[in-house]
Motif scaffolding. Structure first.
Motif, PDB file in Angstrom:
ATOM      1  N   GLU A 404      45.555 -21.128   3.772  1.00 17.70           N
ATOM      2  CA  GLU A 404      46.140 -21.361   5.207  1.00 17.70           C
ATOM      3  C   GLU A 404      45.627 -20.049   5.910  1.00 17.70           C
ATOM      4  OE1 GLU A 404      50.346 -20.913   4.312  1.00 17.70           O
ATOM      5  OE2 GLU A 404      50.282 -22.916   3.455  1.00 17.70           O
ATOM      6  N   VAL A 405      45.412 -20.191   7.504  1.00 21.61           N
ATOM      7  CA  VAL A 405      45.194 -19.349   8.174  1.00 21.61           C
ATOM      8  C   VAL A 405      45.915 -18.120   8.030  1.00 21.61           C
ATOM      9  CG1 VAL A 405      44.827 -18.761  10.813  1.00 21.61           C
ATOM     10  CG2 VAL A 405      44.313 -20.805   9.953  1.00 21.61           C
ATOM     11  N   GLY A 406      45.307 -16.704   7.974  1.00 18.27           N
ATOM     12  CA  GLY A 406      46.173 -15.597   7.750  1.00 18.27           C
ATOM     13  C   GLY A 406      45.981 -15.318   6.348  1.00 18.27           C
ATOM     14  N   MET A 407      45.688 -16.266   5.474  1.00 11.34           N
ATOM     15  CA  MET A 407      45.738 -15.772   3.974  1.00 11.34           C
ATOM     16  C   MET A 407      44.436 -15.297   3.792  1.00 11.34           C
ATOM     17  SD  MET A 407      47.842 -18.794   2.021  1.00 11.34           S
ATOM     18  CE  MET A 407      49.055 -18.224   1.188  1.00 11.34           C
ATOM     19  N   GLU A 408      44.298 -14.603   2.487  1.00  9.30           N
ATOM     20  CA  GLU A 408      42.874 -14.197   2.182  1.00  9.30           C
ATOM     21  C   GLU A 408      42.201 -15.364   1.326  1.00  9.30           C
ATOM     22  OE1 GLU A 408      43.343 -10.015   0.859  1.00  9.30           O
ATOM     23  OE2 GLU A 408      44.832  -9.544   2.221  1.00  9.30           O
ATOM     24  N   TRP A 409      40.753 -15.301   1.261  1.00  9.17           N
ATOM     25  CA  TRP A 409      39.949 -16.062   0.509  1.00  9.17           C
ATOM     26  C   TRP A 409      39.908 -15.736  -0.766  1.00  9.17           C
ATOM     27  CZ3 TRP A 409      38.413 -20.888   1.209  1.00  9.17           C
ATOM     28  CH2 TRP A 409      37.411 -21.471   0.300  1.00  9.17           C
ATOM     29  N   ASP A 410      40.592 -16.077  -1.538  1.00  9.22           N
ATOM     30  CA  ASP A 410      40.724 -15.944  -3.166  1.00  9.22           C
ATOM     31  C   ASP A 410      40.668 -17.540  -3.688  1.00  9.22           C
ATOM     32  OD1 ASP A 410      41.337 -13.293  -2.475  1.00  9.22           O
ATOM     33  OD2 ASP A 410      42.882 -13.096  -4.270  1.00  9.22           O
ATOM     34  N   ALA A 411      39.266 -17.599  -4.043  1.00 11.28           N
ATOM     35  CA  ALA A 411      39.028 -19.375  -4.214  1.00 11.28           C
ATOM     36  C   ALA A 411      38.250 -19.122  -5.377  1.00 11.28           C
ATOM     37  CB  ALA A 411      38.683 -19.779  -3.048  1.00 11.28           C
ATOM     38  N   GLN A 412      38.025 -20.519  -5.875  1.00 15.98           N
ATOM     39  CA  GLN A 412      36.863 -20.903  -6.827  1.00 15.98           C
ATOM     40  C   GLN A 412      36.492 -22.153  -6.221  1.00 15.98           C
ATOM     41  OE1 GLN A 412      38.718 -22.129 -10.690  1.00 15.98           O
ATOM     42  NE2 GLN A 412      40.691 -21.649  -9.717  1.00 15.98           N
ATOM     43  N   LEU A 413      35.003 -22.475  -6.544  1.00 15.52           N
ATOM     44  CA  LEU A 413      34.418 -23.677  -6.507  1.00 15.52           C
ATOM     45  C   LEU A 413      34.141 -24.293  -7.893  1.00 15.52           C
ATOM     46  CD1 LEU A 413      32.733 -25.819  -4.840  1.00 15.52           C
ATOM     47  CD2 LEU A 413      30.707 -24.418  -5.192  1.00 15.52           C
ATOM     48  N   VAL A 414      34.838 -25.551  -7.757  1.00 16.23           N
ATOM     49  CA  VAL A 414      35.066 -26.252  -9.128  1.00 16.23           C
ATOM     50  C   VAL A 414      33.899 -27.451  -9.152  1.00 16.23           C
ATOM     51  CG1 VAL A 414      36.524 -27.482 -10.552  1.00 16.23           C
ATOM     52  CG2 VAL A 414      37.531 -25.595  -9.233  1.00 16.23           C
ATOM     53  N   GLY A 415      33.303 -27.676  -9.979  1.00 19.79           N
ATOM     54  CA  GLY A 415      32.338 -28.823 -10.274  1.00 19.79           C
ATOM     55  C   GLY A 415      32.485 -29.665 -11.373  1.00 19.79           C
ATOM     56  N   GLY A 464      37.319 -12.880   0.002  1.00 18.79           N
ATOM     57  CA  GLY A 464      35.863 -13.307   0.683  1.00 18.79           C
ATOM     58  C   GLY A 464      34.546 -12.711   0.039  1.00 18.79           C
ATOM     59  N   ARG A 465      34.536 -12.031  -1.223  1.00 22.97           N
ATOM     60  CA  ARG A 465      33.608 -11.685  -1.890  1.00 22.97           C
ATOM     61  C   ARG A 465      33.233 -12.482  -3.174  1.00 22.97           C
ATOM     62  NH1 ARG A 465      33.577  -5.873  -5.191  1.00 22.97           N
ATOM     63  NH2 ARG A 465      31.865  -6.039  -6.475  1.00 22.97           N
ATOM     64  N   LEU A 466      32.061 -12.657  -3.312  1.00 26.43           N
ATOM     65  CA  LEU A 466      31.743 -13.777  -4.273  1.00 26.43           C
ATOM     66  C   LEU A 466      31.745 -12.449  -5.543  1.00 26.43           C
ATOM     67  CD1 LEU A 466      30.369 -16.449  -5.210  1.00 26.43           C
ATOM     68  CD2 LEU A 466      27.967 -15.413  -5.035  1.00 26.43           C
ATOM     69  N   VAL A 467      32.357 -12.884  -6.625  1.00 26.99           N
ATOM     70  CA  VAL A 467      32.555 -11.938  -7.655  1.00 26.99           C
ATOM     71  C   VAL A 467      32.071 -12.603  -8.898  1.00 26.99           C
ATOM     72  CG1 VAL A 467      34.287 -10.618  -6.821  1.00 26.99           C
ATOM     73  CG2 VAL A 467      35.070 -12.656  -7.937  1.00 26.99           C
TER      74      VAL A 467
END
Ligand code: XAN
Length: 470
Positions: A404-415, A464-467
């Motif tokens: 959601e707008v305002g949240m931080e980008w903590d995410a995973q790309l799932v394949g 936002g950082r690729l970890v």
């Protein structure tokens, strides 16, 4: 010199929890994340990443050269919020799978205390903590609520390593001044409090704005803390209303009997002899408190926990492995208790929150087989617990756990693995999930929950950082 962080544009399919019951599927969507890691736009309805960039960048005032674009490849790839592990012991990681037929109290003495004590060796602590951070990130865990050990330097090292690796973490020095071997305990309540303050000071010095890493007050559990120590920690919690608290509760029947014996109401001033009342009497049952397990809570206790706003970390893998019992998650939620998921390594044997979600679904079916059919948790519900619910449990609700707008980008790309016309695998690293192409998105997500693993976690970002990247 490190390259300065850039704005990012993510394009493709995004799946996240809207509510406990509902996942939202956003296809042909662009999400813009600024250089600080914050989501600044969520825009569905673009045919391609290029079209999304053309429409979105001028509105954001971003030049094309200042933006990195990440687009999903196919219909079997999607972005999902990073998982939140609301309860795990980083120091116990080398023991995953090693529990034999033990139950909680003998498991602690046989397997756990000796390993934790050995991590006072800084080289060993570095090796174990480096590995557990890498492993959990590889499984998509972007936030972890960690217990370290009694030792201050190795606890501080865990916080240093989380910050360096870019994992969001709550890091707790374990407080315990009784009922453990003499080689592994705080010397006195005063020494425990001094060590806790030292660790808090270190963690706050390395990340003063708590952008990623925060200290957490960690009374191990009531049996291993004297009344003066619990009282001191309660006073510290009152002094520092910004600090979260984590502990264990009502995991095992012998443990509960021990608490009744150690803390009769006459000694605490509590209105009854329940486990929850002990924490409450010492000022440790608060809206910042993460209670792991809660398997055998009574009606009255669940009501007290809900009233205080304390949260429960459901640890289904651990509860099965060391034979603690089947927590009634639907019942807790209906009582108004906020719940998330914990791997609880090494009571639990898996580093994966996806595995915890799967166990949560299965354990809820065992509760249902005991006669309460509505106890069953759906795929949507266990994924909510793994993300948004977990964020609420660790005090990060509204900041991470969804897109959601305002949240931080903590995410995973799932394949997910795709199957070609001859039945061969198209993806090189397709893991256990085979997508034939005719499944609905709801079915693809169910297949991921029941058969996915770290092979499906292609990339992971925190703030936002690729970890992590496979
Ligand atoms: N109670 C506990 N439960 C658990 O699952 N793991 C632990 O390390 C622990 N300590 C107290």
């Amino acid at each position: 010199m490190a390259t300065p962080p850039k704005n990012k544009l993510f394009f493709g399919s995004f799946v996240h929890s809207k509510t406990l019951a509902e996942l939202e599927y956003l296809h042909s969507t662009a999400i813009a994340v600024d250089a600080t890691g914050k989501i600044v736009a969520v825009e569905p309805g673009h045919a391609t990443a290029a079209a999304a960039a053309e429409a979105l960048l001028p509105k954001l005032g971003w030049a094309a050269g200042d933006v990195d674009t990440v687009a999903t490849k196919s219909d079997s790839h999607f972005f999902f919020p990073g998982f939140i592990d609301t309860h795990l012991h980083a120091s116990q990681y080398p023991n995953v799978g090693i529990f034999g037929n033990s139950t909680l109290l003998d498991w602690l003495n046989t397997y756990t205390f000796p390993l934790e004590a050995s991590l006072a060796d800084p080289a060993k602590a570095r090796k174990v903590y480096t590995r557990v951070i890498r492993k959990t990130l590889a499984h998509g865990t972007t936030t972890a609520a960690y217990y370290a050990t009694v030792d201050v330097s190795s606890t501080n090292l865990l916080a240093d390593l989380c910050l360096a690796a870019g994992q969001r973490a709550l890091v707790g020095r374990v407080c315990m001044d009784q009922l453990s071997p003499a080689y592994y305990r705080d010397e006195s309540p005063a020494a425990a409090l001094a060590s806790t303050l030292a660790s808090i000071a270190h963690i706050e010095s390395i990340d003063p704005s708590a952008s990623l890493v925060r200290p957490v007050l960690t009374p191990r559990f009531a049996p291993s803390c004297s009344a003066p120590l619990l009282k001191g920690l309660g006073a510290l919690a009152a002094d520092r209303p910004d600090l979260p608290i984590q502990t264990h509760i009502s995991e095992n029947k012998n443990e509960i009997a021990l608490v009744k014996e150690l803390f009769p109401p006459s000694s605490t001033g509590a209105p009854d002899d329940s486990y929850s009342s002990v924490y409450d009497a010492f000022g440790l049952l608060t809206e910042r408190t993460i209670l792991a397990h809660g398997v055998h809570l009574s009606e009255v206790e669940a009501e007290l926990i809900a009233k205080r706003g304390a949260k429960v970390s459901h640890c289904p893998c651990s509860n099965s492995a060391i034979t603690s019992g089947a927590a009634r998650v639907r019942w807790l939620i209906e009582k108004g208790v906020t719940c998330g998921l914990g791997t609880d390594m090494s009571g639990g044997y898996s580093p994966s929150v996806l595995e915890a979600a799967r166990h949560a679904a299965l354990v809820s079916r065992h509760v249902a087989m005991g006669g309460d059919d509505k106890a069953k948790l759906t795929v949507e519900e266990v994924l909510y617990l793994a993300t948004r619910g977990g964020a609420d449990v660790v005090g990060l609700g509204g900041r991470v756990g969804a897109f959601e707008v305002g949240m931080e980008w903590d995410a995973q790309l799932v394949g997910l693995g795709t199957v070609d016309a001859e039945g061969g695998a198209v993806e090189e690293e397709d893991g256990n999930v085979d997508v034939f192409g005719w499944e609905t998105w709801e079915e693809r997500i169910a297949k991921w929950v029941y058969n996915g693993d770290d092979r499906n976690t292609r990339k992971v970002w925190v703030k936002g950082r690729l970890v992590h990247e496979r």
